[in-house]
Structures are given as C-alpha cells and as structure tokens.
Design a protein around this motif. Structure first.
Motif, PDB file in Angstrom:
ATOM      1  N   ALA A 252      -0.612  11.038  -9.697  1.00  0.00           N
ATOM      2  CA  ALA A 252       0.789  10.946  -9.303  1.00  0.00           C
ATOM      3  C   ALA A 252       1.185   9.481  -9.267  1.00  0.00           C
ATOM      4  CB  ALA A 252       1.019  11.589  -7.938  1.00  0.00           C
ATOM      5  N   SER A 253       2.473   9.236  -9.437  1.00  0.00           N
ATOM      6  CA  SER A 253       2.961   7.867  -9.282  1.00  0.00           C
ATOM      7  C   SER A 253       4.254   7.881  -8.487  1.00  0.00           C
ATOM      8  CB  SER A 253       3.156   7.174 -10.637  1.00  0.00           C
ATOM      9  OG  SER A 253       4.252   7.712 -11.359  1.00  0.00           O
ATOM     10  N   SER A 254       4.552   6.761  -7.858  1.00  0.00           N
ATOM     11  CA  SER A 254       5.814   6.616  -7.141  1.00  0.00           C
ATOM     12  C   SER A 254       6.302   5.193  -7.299  1.00  0.00           C
ATOM     13  CB  SER A 254       5.676   7.000  -5.666  1.00  0.00           C
ATOM     14  OG  SER A 254       4.809   6.126  -4.987  1.00  0.00           O
ATOM     15  N   GLN A 255       7.592   5.012  -7.027  1.00  0.00           N
ATOM     16  CA  GLN A 255       8.216   3.715  -7.267  1.00  0.00           C
ATOM     17  C   GLN A 255       7.548   2.610  -6.458  1.00  0.00           C
ATOM     18  OE1 GLN A 255      12.435   4.132  -6.764  1.00  0.00           O
ATOM     19  NE2 GLN A 255      12.794   3.329  -8.799  1.00  0.00           N
ATOM     20  N   SER A 256       7.222   2.953  -5.230  1.00  0.00           N
ATOM     21  CA  SER A 256       6.426   2.049  -4.415  1.00  0.00           C
ATOM     22  C   SER A 256       5.625   2.959  -3.505  1.00  0.00           C
ATOM     23  CB  SER A 256       7.321   1.104  -3.628  1.00  0.00           C
ATOM     24  OG  SER A 256       8.177   1.839  -2.795  1.00  0.00           O
ATOM     25  N   GLY A 257       4.861   2.428  -2.598  1.00  0.00           N
ATOM     26  CA  GLY A 257       4.171   3.307  -1.663  1.00  0.00           C
ATOM     27  C   GLY A 257       5.157   3.745  -0.605  1.00  0.00           C
ATOM     28  N   GLY A 258       4.672   4.092   0.523  1.00  0.00           N
ATOM     29  CA  GLY A 258       5.539   4.304   1.673  1.00  0.00           C
ATOM     30  C   GLY A 258       6.516   5.457   1.588  1.00  0.00           C
TER      31      GLY A 258
ATOM     32  N   THR B  74       4.928   1.353  -9.189  1.00  0.00           N
ATOM     33  CA  THR B  74       3.833   0.461  -8.800  1.00  0.00           C
ATOM     34  C   THR B  74       2.708   1.208  -8.105  1.00  0.00           C
ATOM     35  OG1 THR B  74       4.884  -0.066  -6.685  1.00  0.00           O
ATOM     36  CG2 THR B  74       5.415  -1.492  -8.569  1.00  0.00           C
ATOM     37  N   ALA B  75       3.028   2.338  -7.511  1.00  0.00           N
ATOM     38  CA  ALA B  75       2.021   3.099  -6.773  1.00  0.00           C
ATOM     39  C   ALA B  75       1.473   4.221  -7.640  1.00  0.00           C
ATOM     40  CB  ALA B  75       2.613   3.676  -5.492  1.00  0.00           C
ATOM     41  N   LEU B  76       0.155   4.413  -7.585  1.00  0.00           N
ATOM     42  CA  LEU B  76      -0.506   5.472  -8.363  1.00  0.00           C
ATOM     43  C   LEU B  76      -1.576   6.114  -7.499  1.00  0.00           C
ATOM     44  CD1 LEU B  76      -1.498   5.429 -12.069  1.00  0.00           C
ATOM     45  CD2 LEU B  76      -3.212   6.079 -10.365  1.00  0.00           C
TER      46      LEU B  76
ATOM     47  N   GLN C  83      -1.934   0.239  -5.428  1.00  0.00           N
ATOM     48  CA  GLN C  83      -0.651  -0.454  -5.358  1.00  0.00           C
ATOM     49  C   GLN C  83      -0.788  -1.619  -6.341  1.00  0.00           C
ATOM     50  OE1 GLN C  83       2.765  -0.823  -5.220  1.00  0.00           O
ATOM     51  NE2 GLN C  83       2.427   0.333  -3.339  1.00  0.00           N
ATOM     52  N   GLY C  84      -0.108  -1.507  -7.447  1.00  0.00           N
ATOM     53  CA  GLY C  84      -0.313  -2.484  -8.517  1.00  0.00           C
ATOM     54  C   GLY C  84      -1.695  -2.303  -9.127  1.00  0.00           C
ATOM     55  N   THR C  85      -2.416  -3.390  -9.252  1.00  0.00           N
ATOM     56  CA  THR C  85      -3.738  -3.328  -9.879  1.00  0.00           C
ATOM     57  C   THR C  85      -4.855  -3.005  -8.900  1.00  0.00           C
ATOM     58  OG1 THR C  85      -4.077  -5.695  -9.559  1.00  0.00           O
ATOM     59  CG2 THR C  85      -3.052  -5.019 -11.635  1.00  0.00           C
ATOM     60  N   GLY C  86      -4.582  -3.155  -7.623  1.00  0.00           N
ATOM     61  CA  GLY C  86      -5.645  -3.027  -6.638  1.00  0.00           C
ATOM     62  C   GLY C  86      -5.707  -1.668  -5.974  1.00  0.00           C
TER      63      GLY C  86
END
Lengths: 114, 110
Positions: free
Chosen positions: A93-99, A30-32, A50-53
């Motif tokens: 880069a991407s990750s499963q979520s932020g944080g 979800t994170a890019l 985070q998602g589309t925003g």
C-alpha cells in the motif's frame, strides 16, 4: 501509475528458494507499507517506509524477510530460504504521507511455497 | 488482527440492511476504518470514523462508534449484490499502522 501495482500477481516457488516481490506505489506517495494476508485472516503489518528508510520493520516475522526502497519509490520485499508457512498474499500500500492519510492497496502477490 | 474481532459470516437478502460488528482493543486509535475486499481485488477503503465521533453517515453507509465499549459497526442500507465481499474493520495502534480483524464475509442473496 493510476494505482499501486504489484508484480508478479502469482508466484510459486520451492521450499528453500529465494523470492523477490515488487511494489510500484502511486507516483508521489512518500509512504509505503507491506502487509501479509494468510488465508482466512486479515492483513498483518510487516514494514513501513517513509521515503527511502524503513521507519518501522517490527512486523517482519524473522531475519529471512527483508525489504528495500532505494530511491523512495519502488519497493522490493525479499524472502530468503522460503518455507511453506510463508505462503500468503503479500499486499503493498502507499499513501501521500504517513499519519493516517488514506492508504491505497495493490492487488497483492499470491506466494505459494511448495 | 487478534486485537480486532469480527463475526466471520453474514447473509442478507437483497434490499435489506446489513450490520457488521467489530470490537477493538486499542483505545488510543485515532481513526477506525472499514475496508472492502472483493475476490481477486485489493483492499478498498470504504469509510472511516474519527475517534471523537459517535456516528458518520456516507450515502448508504452508516458507521457507529461506541468508544466506551470499543465497539464499531457498519450498516449498509439497501444491500445490493455488488455489496457481496469481505469487510475488514481496522484500528490504528499508531498513526501509520493498521491492525485488521479477520474479516466478515457478506453474502447477498436474491
């Protein structure tokens, strides 16, 4: 896909032209993030989705730079009226979520403005 | 990366240990990272350390963290030719943003 994919791998453009750089993140992430790496330097943060925003676009250097992620997957970094100083490797880069979850980087797009 | 400083070059003989040093400025960094970049390749996460730890060992890699001095080091034991690369230290000024140093180019000689 198996990893983060960036296209094109190389882009040469003339000063003043418009360019688009594409990033396909790992499926389900979800994170890019977009980073820019100039020669001899470490990557510098540009923008975080985070998602589309765009949750944080504080690293975009000026209003010639813009990025979108309309469906929460593929992202496009857009640069208007390119300048020679924009020449760099643009990393996604991407990750499963932020944080602080592990971010996986693509191989980058080398942009050269002549 | 001006807030994260690293020495630019390190030359080491194959089989010796390599030590790469880094100083950072953001005392609120929750995690500190080491990334590896090989020619033509993207950044690869090597290891990381949580800010409340002093040391982390992962096979040939040892990370030491001195929070008081804001000093981070990466030791690679038994350095091999495949370890030749640029190594980046990164702090986390927020829980999603990485702030990188300029990188240390490690050259392994036979």
């Amino acid at each position: 896909g198996a990893g983060v994919s960036q296209t094109p791998s190389n882009k040469v453009t003339e000063k003043g032209k418009y360019v688009e750089l594409r990033c396909d993140p790992i499926s389900g992430h979800t994170a890019l993030y977009w980073y820019r790496q100039s020669l001899g330097q470490g990557p510098e943060f540009l923008i975080y989705f985070q998602g589309t925003g765009a949750a944080d676009d504080s690293g975009l250097p000026n209003d010639r730079f813009f990025a979108v992620r309309p469906e929460g997957s593929v992202s496009t970094l857009k640069i208007q009226r390119t300048e020679r100083g924009d020449s760099a490797v643009y990393l996604c880069a991407s990750s499963q979520s932020g944080g602080n979850t592990e971010a996986f980087f693509g191989q980058g797009t080398r942009l050269t403005v002549v | 990366g001006e807030d994260v400083e690293q020495s630019l070059f390190l030359s080491v003989r194959e089989g010796d240990s390599s030590v790469i040093n880094c100083t950072y400025t953001d005392s609120s960094s929750t995690y500190l990272y080491w990334y590896k970049q090989e020619p033509g390749a993207g950044l690869q996460l090597l290891t990381y350390i949580f800010s409340n730890m002093d040391m982390k060992q992962d096979q040939r890699l040892t990370v030491l963290l001195n929070k008081k001095d804001k000093h981070l080091s990466l030791r690679i034991a038994d350095t091999q030719t495949g370890d030749s690369a640029i190594y980046f230290c990164a702090e986390t000024p927020s829980d999603y943003k990485l702030s990188f140093g300029a990188g240390t180019t490690v050259t392994v000689r036979a």
